[in-house]
Write a protein that holds these residues in place. Structure first.
Motif: not given
Length: 161
Positions: A127-128, A132-134, A139-144, A153-161
Motif C-alpha cells: 500500500g502507500p 518512502l514517498d517523503e 531525493l528528487a529535490w536533491l537531484n533538482a 531542504y524545504p520539505g517536512r522535517r522531523r524534530g528530535p525524539g
C-alpha cells in the motif's frame, strides 16, 4: 596425461614416506607426530582417489551415472505434458546465460550450453508508504538542486525524539 600419472605417483609415494617418517619420530617420543603419522596417508589416499577419478573420466566412464528416469528424462515428460494442456508455456524474459548440461554416459566431459533464466516476480506493494514517498521527494529535490545542502531542504522535517 603422462605428467598427471607421474605427479600422482610421486605425491602418493612422498606422502607415504612422510607418514612413515612421522611414525619413526612418534615412536622416538614426539607425541605430536602421531597425528601427522595418520594425516599423511590420508593425503596419499586423497591423491589416489583423484587419480582414479581422472583415469575413469579419461576412459569415458563418468564419475556420476544418471538413472534412466533422471532429470533429463523428466524434462521431456514435463514438456510433453505441458503441450498436451491448453496452458501456454511462458517464454523467458531474461537473456539466456552460459551454463553446463550433464554429459551423456560415456562422453567424458561437460559441454557449455545456453540455459534460459527465469525472471523473479517482484512482490506486490502492500500500500502507500508515506515515509518512502517523503524520502523519494527528498531525493528528487536533491537531484533538482545539485549544489544545495541537505539542511536547505524545504520539505517536512522531523524534530528530535
Amino acid at each position: 596425461m603422462l605428467a598427471k600419472h607421474v605427479l600422482a605417483i610421486v605425491l602418493i609415494g612422498g606422502f607415504l614416506a612422510l607418514g612413515w617418517w612421522q611414525v619413526s619420530r612418534a615412536s622416538a617420543g614426539n607425541t605430536l607426530s602421531w597425528a601427522y603419522a595418520f594425516e599423511w596417508p590420508v593425503f596419499a589416499g586423497f591423491v589416489g582417489f583423484l587419480w582414479y577419478r581422472e583415469i575413469r573420466e579419461a576412459l569415458g566412464f563418468p564419475a556420476v551415472r544418471r538413472a534412466a528416469n533422471g532429470p533429463e528424462a523428466s524434462a521431456g515428460t514435463e514438456a510433453s505434458s505441458a503441450s498436451a494442456t491448453s496452458e501456454p508455456v511462458p517464454t523467458p524474459v531474461l537473456p539466456p546465460v552460459l551454463g553446463t548440461r550433464a554429459p551423456k554416459i560415456g562422453s567424458g566431459f561437460r559441454r557449455p550450453v545456453l540455459v534460459p533464466r527465469q525472471p523473479v516476480a517482484a512482490p506486490a506493494p502492500a500500500g502507500p508508504d508515506p515515509e518512502l514517498d517523503e524520502y523519494n521527494d527528498y531525493l528528487a529535490w536533491l537531484n533538482a538542486n545539485p549544489g544545495a545542502k541537505a539542511s536547505a531542504y524545504p520539505g517536512r522535517r522531523r524534530g528530535p525524539g
